[in-house]
Structure formats: structure tokens, C-alpha cells
Design an enzyme around this catalytic site. Sequence first.
Site: not given
Length: 314
Positions: A140, A143-144
Site C-alpha cells: 500500500c 499507507c507506507d
Amino acid sequence: MSQHSKVLIIGSGPAGLTAAIYTARASLQPLVIEGEPSSTSDQPGGQLMLTTEVENFPGFPEGIMGPELMMRCREQAARFGAQFLTEKVTKIDFSARPFQAWVRDQHYTADSVIVSTGAQSLMLGLPEEQRLIGHGLSTCATCDGFFFRNQEIIVVGGGDSALEEAQFLTKFASKVSIIVRRDTLRASKIMQERAHANPKISFVWNSQVTKIVGDASVSGVELRDTVTGATSSMAVTGVFVAIGHRPNTDLFRGVLDMEDSGYLITKPGSTYTNIAGVFACGDVQDHTYRQAITAAGSGCMAAIDCERWLEAQH
Ligand code: NDP
């Protein structure tokens, strides 16, 4: 012996746990069948159990570890009377009310059901993936990506997801190489044009990742040329796998309406499925946003839809 509940929630990621908090606060005493700890597809807590730090969930300015966030949501639901069963549903029958579910030979009945079994990112199938996920290996970018500022990273895949992730990652990374197993992309023309126009993106064609290298975190990958068989290695600190997702809907095949790709279909603007009294929320019905906060939001919608539906039955 069978156990009856007013609301049965199947799955316990952000969607299921939010539905549990709301239905428990509405005194509906939900039973959450939360999944199996040993599983990587439907483990209790969902996909956030496979992440490390979550920095974009509102209310946590310092960030919070994915598993801790899910543990807190679970505690919050339990505080209001939600019950949890750490098992995996093995069979369902929604053809009549009360609805029925089984965990092996244990029988459960329910006036309503909320399906929140989530989705799983397809992985490459390499043994080191389990160990390195959240430590340089991610599925993701939203997300990261932030953790890879000024670093050289790769994205695996050749579809729209891979190109979208790569494009997003160029905001942070110094260089993004896209590893494509063939010599063409599956992605749409417009996404291809954007990727080719981005100076930080380059393509490595006809290549398959055969190993992700790193002890505590990712330090590189080994590649195999799919045409010549030649092997090579690349030093990178981040690997984003973007080869598609798979919703966890095998249990509902032939029962709940789903797209060809397996995602459950809900009535637009609601969490109603094709069966009255059965609701779906989170990634199991969302292949667009796939965020913890959007899953939680739809879990809240499912709880409210369910509560109102139950009220209307009496
Ligand atoms: P796709 O199935 O479209 O693409 C998967 C890609 O991963 C393909 O290039 C495939 O290669 C490759 N792949 C599959 N398995 C492996 C493997 N084991 N090793 C290496 N490569 C592999 O999935 P996406 O997630 O990209 O997209 C899913 C759907 O969502 C599509 O309909 C897409 O258009 C849509 N989408 C739309 C977006 C947008 O419009 N903004 C953004 C993201 C997704 P091969 O081609 O050889 O099979």
C-alpha cells in the site's frame, strides 16, 4: 446446541470492529466471528495486522501501530458488550431467517449479518514475504510511501494499480523502478503515458522478482529475466507489490451478488446486499479506496443500516 445473536459480524478488520462498536452501543450484543490467527487472509484485525506504523488514521498525530489500533478497536467493542469468537466461519446459509452460520460443526443463528471479511493483496509467493512485510515490503503506497523519502524502491506489477502506486511513490522516493514480468503493460493508456512522462520512473521489462533480500528490513531484490533466464540483483530499500487484490468472498459465492472479480455488490449509498438483513462493509465491497478509515466508515454505515432494518422488522 446453537447460539443465537441479533447481529452476527463476520470479519474483524476496521469495518467489522466499527460495526461491532456501533451495534454493541445500540444494545444489539453482536457476536463477532473474527477469523483465525494463523491465517494471512482472514486473520483477526484484518490487513492492518500486517502493517507497522499507521500515520493517516485521524486522531493519532504520533501514528499508531496497525495491530495496536485494531486491538484498541476490539477493546472498545468489547466494552459495550460485543462478543468475540476467534474462529473462521466454514459455512453459511442465508436462504431463510434466522440466518445460519457454522464454525465446523458449531452452529450459529442470527437475525442479521454484517459481512466484513475484507480482501487480501496478492503476493508473489516468496517465503520471505511474511517476515519482511511492514519492514520495507508493502502492498500500500498510500499507507507506507512516506517512509521511503529519498530512497530507491521498486514496484512489482504492470496494471493500473502498479502504475498508480509508482506515480504516488515518486512524491517521496528518489527513484521508482517498475518490475514487469512481460514486455507490455496491462495498465490503461493514460496511466502508461503518465508513468513514461515521469522522470523518476523507469521500467525493468521481462523480469520476475525471485527473492527479496534483507534481514531486519529490505536491502535488495534478485531478478530473473523471463525470456533469457539470466539473473541479476538490485539494491533497493523498498518493495511495493501491486499485482492485484482478492476479496475474501469464497464463502458467499452463489449466495450474495458479487462482481466477476468477487467483490460483493452493495446497493449504492448503503451497505445493503441482495439479501434483506445481510449487509456488507469494508474492503470486501470496496476495490477503490481500500483504506482503514473508509472501511471503518462503511462499518459504521452497516451498523446503522442493520439497526434500522432490525427495528423495522418488529
Ligand atoms: P491487474 O490484474 O489489472 O494487473 C495485475 C498486474 O500484475 C499485471 O500486469 C500482471 O501481469 C501482474 N502480475 C500478476 N501476478 C504477478 C506475479 N505473480 N508476478 C509479477 N507480476 C504479476 O490488477 P490491478 O490491481 O492493477 O488492477 C485491478 C483493477 O483495478 C483493474 O481493472 C484496473 O484497471 C483497476 N484500477 C484502476 C485504477 C485507476 O483507474 N486509477 C487504479 C488501480 C486499479 P500480466 O499482465 O502479465 O498478467
